[in-house]
Design a protein around this motif. Structure first.
Motif, PDB file in Angstrom:
ATOM      1  N   ALA A 118       0.832  -1.207   0.000  1.00 25.51           N
ATOM      2  CA  ALA A 118       0.000   0.000   0.000  1.00 25.51           C
ATOM      3  C   ALA A 118       0.865   1.254   0.000  1.00 25.51           C
ATOM      4  CB  ALA A 118      -0.928  -0.006   1.220  1.00 25.51           C
ATOM      5  N   HIS A 119       1.906   1.254   0.811  1.00 23.28           N
ATOM      6  CA  HIS A 119       2.797   2.415   0.866  1.00 23.28           C
ATOM      7  C   HIS A 119       3.601   2.559  -0.430  1.00 23.28           C
ATOM      8  CE1 HIS A 119       1.834   2.473   5.147  1.00 23.28           C
ATOM      9  NE2 HIS A 119       2.257   3.729   5.120  1.00 23.28           N
ATOM     10  N   GLN A 120       3.988   1.450  -1.021  1.00 21.95           N
ATOM     11  CA  GLN A 120       4.698   1.516  -2.294  1.00 21.95           C
ATOM     12  C   GLN A 120       3.784   2.054  -3.394  1.00 21.95           C
ATOM     13  OE1 GLN A 120       6.178  -2.528  -2.522  1.00 21.95           O
ATOM     14  NE2 GLN A 120       8.244  -1.862  -1.958  1.00 21.95           N
ATOM     15  N   LEU A 121       2.499   1.696  -3.344  1.00 22.31           N
ATOM     16  CA  LEU A 121       1.549   2.224  -4.314  1.00 22.31           C
ATOM     17  C   LEU A 121       1.435   3.739  -4.158  1.00 22.31           C
ATOM     18  CD1 LEU A 121      -0.642   1.885  -6.496  1.00 22.31           C
ATOM     19  CD2 LEU A 121      -2.269   1.585  -4.633  1.00 22.31           C
ATOM     20  N   LEU A 122       1.320   4.210  -2.928  1.00 23.69           N
ATOM     21  CA  LEU A 122       1.272   5.651  -2.690  1.00 23.69           C
ATOM     22  C   LEU A 122       2.544   6.327  -3.193  1.00 23.69           C
ATOM     23  CD1 LEU A 122      -0.267   5.896   0.888  1.00 23.69           C
ATOM     24  CD2 LEU A 122      -1.311   6.620  -1.264  1.00 23.69           C
ATOM     25  N   HIS A 123       3.690   5.719  -2.914  1.00 21.60           N
ATOM     26  CA  HIS A 123       4.966   6.274  -3.371  1.00 21.60           C
ATOM     27  C   HIS A 123       4.991   6.356  -4.892  1.00 21.60           C
ATOM     28  CE1 HIS A 123       9.262   5.937  -4.549  1.00 21.60           C
ATOM     29  NE2 HIS A 123       9.361   6.920  -3.667  1.00 21.60           N
ATOM     30  N   SER A 124       4.507   5.324  -5.535  1.00 21.69           N
ATOM     31  CA  SER A 124       4.464   5.305  -6.998  1.00 21.69           C
ATOM     32  C   SER A 124       3.561   6.414  -7.538  1.00 21.69           C
ATOM     33  CB  SER A 124       3.966   3.938  -7.471  1.00 21.69           C
ATOM     34  OG  SER A 124       3.755   3.940  -8.846  1.00 21.69           O
ATOM     35  N   LYS A 125       2.402   6.588  -6.924  1.00 19.77           N
ATOM     36  CA  LYS A 125       1.476   7.648  -7.352  1.00 19.77           C
ATOM     37  C   LYS A 125       2.111   9.022  -7.156  1.00 19.77           C
ATOM     38  CE  LYS A 125      -2.156   5.084  -8.285  1.00 19.77           C
ATOM     39  NZ  LYS A 125      -2.628   4.892  -9.630  1.00 19.77           N
ATOM     40  N   GLY A 162       5.543  24.894  -4.460  1.00 18.69           N
ATOM     41  CA  GLY A 162       5.139  24.482  -3.113  1.00 18.69           C
ATOM     42  C   GLY A 162       4.544  23.090  -3.104  1.00 18.69           C
ATOM     43  N   GLU A 163       3.659  22.822  -4.042  1.00 14.33           N
ATOM     44  CA  GLU A 163       3.061  21.490  -4.132  1.00 14.33           C
ATOM     45  C   GLU A 163       4.125  20.434  -4.420  1.00 14.33           C
ATOM     46  OE1 GLU A 163      -0.576  20.608  -5.658  1.00 14.33           O
ATOM     47  OE2 GLU A 163      -1.407  22.049  -4.242  1.00 14.33           O
ATOM     48  N   LEU A 164       5.067  20.778  -5.277  1.00 10.11           N
ATOM     49  CA  LEU A 164       6.140  19.847  -5.613  1.00 10.11           C
ATOM     50  C   LEU A 164       6.979  19.518  -4.380  1.00 10.11           C
ATOM     51  CD1 LEU A 164       7.475  18.272  -7.897  1.00 10.11           C
ATOM     52  CD2 LEU A 164       8.815  20.300  -8.417  1.00 10.11           C
ATOM     53  N   ARG A 165       7.268  20.508  -3.568  1.00  8.92           N
ATOM     54  CA  ARG A 165       8.031  20.263  -2.329  1.00  8.92           C
ATOM     55  C   ARG A 165       7.287  19.307  -1.412  1.00  8.92           C
ATOM     56  NH1 ARG A 165       9.668  26.439  -1.140  1.00  8.92           N
ATOM     57  NH2 ARG A 165      11.389  26.566  -2.618  1.00  8.92           N
ATOM     58  N   ILE A 166       5.995  19.508  -1.282  1.00 12.70           N
ATOM     59  CA  ILE A 166       5.186  18.631  -0.425  1.00 12.70           C
ATOM     60  C   ILE A 166       5.193  17.205  -0.969  1.00 12.70           C
ATOM     61  CG2 ILE A 166       2.829  18.146   0.352  1.00 12.70           C
ATOM     62  CD1 ILE A 166       2.473  21.259   0.426  1.00 12.70           C
ATOM     63  N   LEU A 167       4.982  17.066  -2.267  1.00 11.52           N
ATOM     64  CA  LEU A 167       4.985  15.731  -2.881  1.00 11.52           C
ATOM     65  C   LEU A 167       6.339  15.045  -2.731  1.00 11.52           C
ATOM     66  CD1 LEU A 167       2.980  16.405  -6.163  1.00 11.52           C
ATOM     67  CD2 LEU A 167       2.289  14.922  -4.272  1.00 11.52           C
ATOM     68  N   GLU A 168       7.418  15.803  -2.939  1.00  8.25           N
ATOM     69  CA  GLU A 168       8.753  15.213  -2.812  1.00  8.25           C
ATOM     70  C   GLU A 168       9.029  14.794  -1.370  1.00  8.25           C
ATOM     71  OE1 GLU A 168      11.140  17.330  -6.488  1.00  8.25           O
ATOM     72  OE2 GLU A 168      11.031  18.397  -4.585  1.00  8.25           O
ATOM     73  N   TRP A 208       9.480  10.315   2.404  1.00  7.39           N
ATOM     74  CA  TRP A 208       9.079   9.653   3.656  1.00  7.39           C
ATOM     75  C   TRP A 208       8.568   8.248   3.374  1.00  7.39           C
ATOM     76  CZ3 TRP A 208       4.806   7.312   5.606  1.00  7.39           C
ATOM     77  CH2 TRP A 208       4.831   7.027   6.969  1.00  7.39           C
ATOM     78  N   LEU A 209       7.701   8.116   2.359  1.00  6.95           N
ATOM     79  CA  LEU A 209       7.150   6.804   2.020  1.00  6.95           C
ATOM     80  C   LEU A 209       8.250   5.831   1.611  1.00  6.95           C
ATOM     81  CD1 LEU A 209       3.984   7.900   0.061  1.00  6.95           C
ATOM     82  CD2 LEU A 209       3.997   6.496   2.133  1.00  6.95           C
ATOM     83  N   LYS A 210       9.192   6.300   0.827  1.00 10.29           N
ATOM     84  CA  LYS A 210      10.303   5.443   0.389  1.00 10.29           C
ATOM     85  C   LYS A 210      11.098   4.946   1.600  1.00 10.29           C
ATOM     86  CE  LYS A 210      14.400   5.484  -2.515  1.00 10.29           C
ATOM     87  NZ  LYS A 210      15.266   6.296  -3.374  1.00 10.29           N
ATOM     88  N   ASN A 211      11.425   5.860   2.510  1.00 11.92           N
ATOM     89  CA  ASN A 211      12.180   5.481   3.708  1.00 11.92           C
ATOM     90  C   ASN A 211      11.382   4.542   4.600  1.00 11.92           C
ATOM     91  OD1 ASN A 211      14.424   7.000   2.994  1.00 11.92           O
ATOM     92  ND2 ASN A 211      13.681   8.815   4.062  1.00 11.92           N
ATOM     93  N   TYR A 212      10.088   4.812   4.749  1.00 12.98           N
ATOM     94  CA  TYR A 212       9.243   3.969   5.594  1.00 12.98           C
ATOM     95  C   TYR A 212       9.171   2.551   5.039  1.00 12.98           C
ATOM     96  CZ  TYR A 212       5.311   2.431   8.423  1.00 12.98           C
ATOM     97  OH  TYR A 212       4.510   1.741   9.292  1.00 12.98           O
ATOM     98  N   CYS A 213       9.035   2.428   3.727  1.00  9.84           N
ATOM     99  CA  CYS A 213       8.995   1.093   3.102  1.00  9.84           C
ATOM    100  C   CYS A 213      10.314   0.354   3.322  1.00  9.84           C
ATOM    101  CB  CYS A 213       8.684   1.200   1.617  1.00  9.84           C
ATOM    102  SG  CYS A 213       6.973   1.663   1.264  1.00  9.84           S
ATOM    103  N   GLN A 214      11.430   1.063   3.224  1.00 13.06           N
ATOM    104  CA  GLN A 214      12.733   0.435   3.462  1.00 13.06           C
ATOM    105  C   GLN A 214      12.839  -0.059   4.901  1.00 13.06           C
ATOM    106  OE1 GLN A 214      15.497   3.483   2.266  1.00 13.06           O
ATOM    107  NE2 GLN A 214      15.455   2.862   0.115  1.00 13.06           N
ATOM    108  N   ILE A 215      12.346   0.724   5.833  1.00 11.91           N
ATOM    109  CA  ILE A 215      12.376   0.317   7.241  1.00 11.91           C
ATOM    110  C   ILE A 215      11.524  -0.919   7.460  1.00 11.91           C
ATOM    111  CG2 ILE A 215      11.591   0.989   9.564  1.00 11.91           C
ATOM    112  CD1 ILE A 215      12.488   3.877   8.815  1.00 11.91           C
TER     113      ILE A 215
END
Length: 101
Positions: free
Chosen positions: A33-40, A76-82, A87-94
């Motif tokens: 689920a988190h990887q899907l969000l990261h992909s989106k 601003g939106e780009l900063r939030i998305l990045e 965060w999602l990428k790091n969380y999935c790795q953890i």
């Protein structure tokens, strides 16, 4: 996977709005689920960057202020998305590291 995304959204609504405060019951599905969000988010980032750059190329003196506001908004939106994507990428790795231990 959709069920896990719904569970994450429900949890966020019930708490302080943040995702992944409590691990889901099925860790593999949570990672998916988190990887899907990261992909989106990555896909959205890929679309925002050219849109922002096109505003720079097509600005005219007449619309300079509007173009600047639009660029600032997209930046601003780009900063939030990045940030969320990172965060999602790091969380999935953890989560994956915890699985292997």
């Amino acid at each position: 996977m959709f069920v896990e995304l719904q569970d994450l959204a429900t949890e966020a609504k019930q708490n302080d709005g943040r995702l992944a405060r409590i691990p889901l019951k099925n860790r593999d599905r949570e990672v998916e689920a988190h990887q899907l969000l990261h992909s989106k988010f990555s896909h959205m980032i890929d679309n925002y960057k050219p849109a922002r750059e096109s505003l720079t190329r097509h600005s005219s003196e007449k619309n300079t202020r509007r173009m600047q506001l639009a660029r600032d908004f997209l930046t601003g939106e780009l900063r939030i998305l990045e940030s969320a994507s990172s965060w999602l990428k790091n969380y999935c790795q953890i989560l994956k590291q915890r699985e292997s231990v």
